[in-house]
Scaffold this active site. Structure first.
Site, PDB file in Angstrom:
ATOM      1  N   GLY A  19      -4.236   2.712  -8.560  1.00 47.79           N
ATOM      2  CA  GLY A  19      -4.314   1.296  -8.952  1.00 47.79           C
ATOM      3  C   GLY A  19      -5.598   0.927  -9.651  1.00 47.79           C
ATOM      4  CB  SER A  21      -4.422  -1.058 -14.417  1.00 39.78           C
ATOM      5  OG  SER A  21      -3.899  -1.954 -13.454  1.00 39.78           O
ATOM      6  CB  SER A  22      -6.625  -4.950 -12.835  1.00 41.06           C
ATOM      7  OG  SER A  22      -5.627  -4.829 -11.835  1.00 41.06           O
ATOM      8  N   GLY A  23      -8.991  -5.022 -11.081  1.00 38.91           N
ATOM      9  CA  GLY A  23      -9.437  -5.425  -9.745  1.00 38.91           C
ATOM     10  C   GLY A  23     -10.306  -4.406  -9.018  1.00 38.91           C
ATOM     11  CG  ASP A  66       5.432   3.746 -10.306  1.00 42.46           C
ATOM     12  OD1 ASP A  66       5.148   3.375  -9.146  1.00 42.46           O
ATOM     13  OD2 ASP A  66       6.349   3.227 -10.978  1.00 42.46           O
ATOM     14  CB  SER A 144      -6.023  -2.120   5.230  1.00 46.38           C
ATOM     15  OG  SER A 144      -5.277  -3.026   5.992  1.00 46.38           O
ATOM     16  CE1 TYR A 158      -1.561  -7.294   0.157  1.00 43.07           C
ATOM     17  CE2 TYR A 158      -2.565  -8.971   1.538  1.00 43.07           C
ATOM     18  CZ  TYR A 158      -2.691  -7.878   0.699  1.00 43.07           C
ATOM     19  OH  TYR A 158      -3.932  -7.379   0.425  1.00 43.07           O
ATOM     20  CB  ALA A 160       5.040  -7.511   7.413  1.00 51.11           C
ATOM     21  CB  SER A 161       3.129  -4.406   3.480  1.00 51.29           C
ATOM     22  OG  SER A 161       2.030  -5.051   2.851  1.00 51.29           O
ATOM     23  CE  LYS A 162      -2.661  -4.335   1.581  1.00 53.08           C
ATOM     24  NZ  LYS A 162      -3.149  -3.122   0.897  1.00 53.08           N
ATOM     25  CG  PHE A 191     -13.359  -9.635  -2.396  1.00 53.27           C
ATOM     26  CD1 PHE A 191     -14.722  -9.722  -2.628  1.00 53.27           C
ATOM     27  CD2 PHE A 191     -12.909  -9.407  -1.101  1.00 53.27           C
ATOM     28  CE1 PHE A 191     -15.623  -9.578  -1.583  1.00 53.27           C
ATOM     29  CE2 PHE A 191     -13.813  -9.266  -0.045  1.00 53.27           C
ATOM     30  CZ  PHE A 191     -15.171  -9.350  -0.286  1.00 53.27           C
ATOM     31  CB  THR A 193      -8.464  -8.837  -7.874  1.00 55.13           C
ATOM     32  OG1 THR A 193      -7.459  -9.200  -6.911  1.00 55.13           O
ATOM     33  CG2 THR A 193      -9.671  -8.251  -7.175  1.00 55.13           C
TER      34      THR A 193
END
Ligand code: NAP
Length: 300
Positions: A19, A21-23, A66, A144, A158, A160-162, A191, A193
């Site tokens: 990941g 590409s950004s942030g 990906d 996380s 989100y 729940a996924s974390k 933050f 992003t």
């Protein structure tokens, strides 16, 4: 035969980051280079003609990845091993966070979030671990979130996924004990992003929804927060790089005052009290009392 030749081994330790590409992922690249790594910065759209300055330099290479595609994961890890002969650190950073109320989030949205934030990280980790195991050492850093420790209204899918990522990392750590491979969680607060450019916060919300009034309050809260209170993602990037080289065995690394404070508040307050504080924090009030009375099993 070429296949019998062992790959040449990079002199620099190699960090593979998802990941970029950004942030936070993008900013983590120079932070890791500064710590002495060659960084393999990965992104879905790696064929873009020009890369930002963070991704240009002798100690950075860019690869397509990906994390939702098994083929892409395999190709990426094979390429890194063939080119560099080692992977010392894996930073599982890629993630998505579409805002919605948990009740109203379509199943497809749940799937997309879990496929990226959980299954994608697990697939990357399983692909990289054999490389680290052969070397007898390595470190997996999972990006996380504060939302992996405390619930966040409108970010429930989100969250729940974390929470799942946190359970995954805890178990992985137990299972890898003694292997020489470390596992750590970085838990940023909020933050600045692209994650916060969610169209839902600017789009119309259906007035017929039972959440319409709460949405209006949450939108006001998040709009103010995003405008005035987001932290500098470089801080998280430096935190990730520090954790990547840390010799200590700490599992969790919160980043930002909001993360430290909210995690501490959640840890010390009984649920019934925490619920009122958590709702008030995001501009919601009122119904906590009622829901507490009707859900005695939720109190402790
Ligand atoms: N920003 C915050 O306040 C905050 C707080 C806590 C935790 N985090 C975590 O920090 C991590 C990075 O997020 P960010 O804040 O930097 O947001 P961001 O700028 O939106 O970056 C997310 C990155 O994930 C990539 N990505 C999404 N799906 C992917 C996939 N299937 N395969 C590969 N890459 C994929 C995106 O690439 P594309 O360009 O291809 O979409 C992008 O590079 C996430 O895990 C997020 O949960 C962020």
């Amino acid at each position: 035969m070429a296949a019998d030749n062992p790959p040449s081994r990079s002199a620099r330790p190699v960090a593979l980051v998802t990941g970029c590409s950004s942030g936070i992922g993008l900013r983590t690249v120079p932070a890791l280079v500064d710590r002495g790594f060659h960084v393999v910065a990965t992104m879905r759209d790696a064929d873009r003609r020009t890369h930002p300055p963070e991704l240009v330099g002798t100690h950075v290479s860019v690869l397509p990845l990906d994390i939702r595609s098994a083929e892409s994961v395999r190709n990426c890890v094979d390429t890194v091993v063939r080119t560099h002969g080692r992977i010392d650190v894996l930073v599982n950073n890629a993630g998505i966070a579409p805002p919605n109320f948990v009740e109203e989030a379509p199943v497809q949205e749940w799937r997309e979030v879990f496929e990226t934030n959980v299954f994608g990280h697990a697939a990357m980790t399983s692909a990289v671990l054999p490389v680290m195991r052969r070397a007898g050492r390595g470190r997996v850093v999972m990006v996380s979130s504060l939302s992996g420790r405390v619930p966040t209204p409108l970010l429930g899918v989100y969250t729940a996924s974390k929470f799942a990522v946190e359970g995954y990392a805890e178990t992985l750590r137990l299972e890898l004990r003694g292997s020489g491979i470390g596992v750590a969680l970085v838990e940023p607060g909020a933050f600045r992003t692209g994650m916060w450019d969610a169209p839902m916060l600017t789009a119309d919300f259906p007035a017929s929804s039972p959440y319409a009034a709460d949405f209006a309050r949450l939108r006001a809260f998040y709009t103010d927060y995003v405008t005035h209170h987001l932290g500098d993602p470089d801080r998280v990037a430096r935190g990730v790089a520090r954790v990547a080289v840390a010799r200590g065995g700490r599992l969790r690394h919160p980043v930002g005052a909001d993360a430290w404070t909210q995690i501490a508040v959640r840890a010390v307050l009984p649920w019934a009290m925490y619920e009122r504080v958590a709702r008030a924090l995001v501009g919601l009030g009122g119904r906590a009392e009622k829901s507490r009375r009707s859900s005695p099993e939720m109190t402790r």
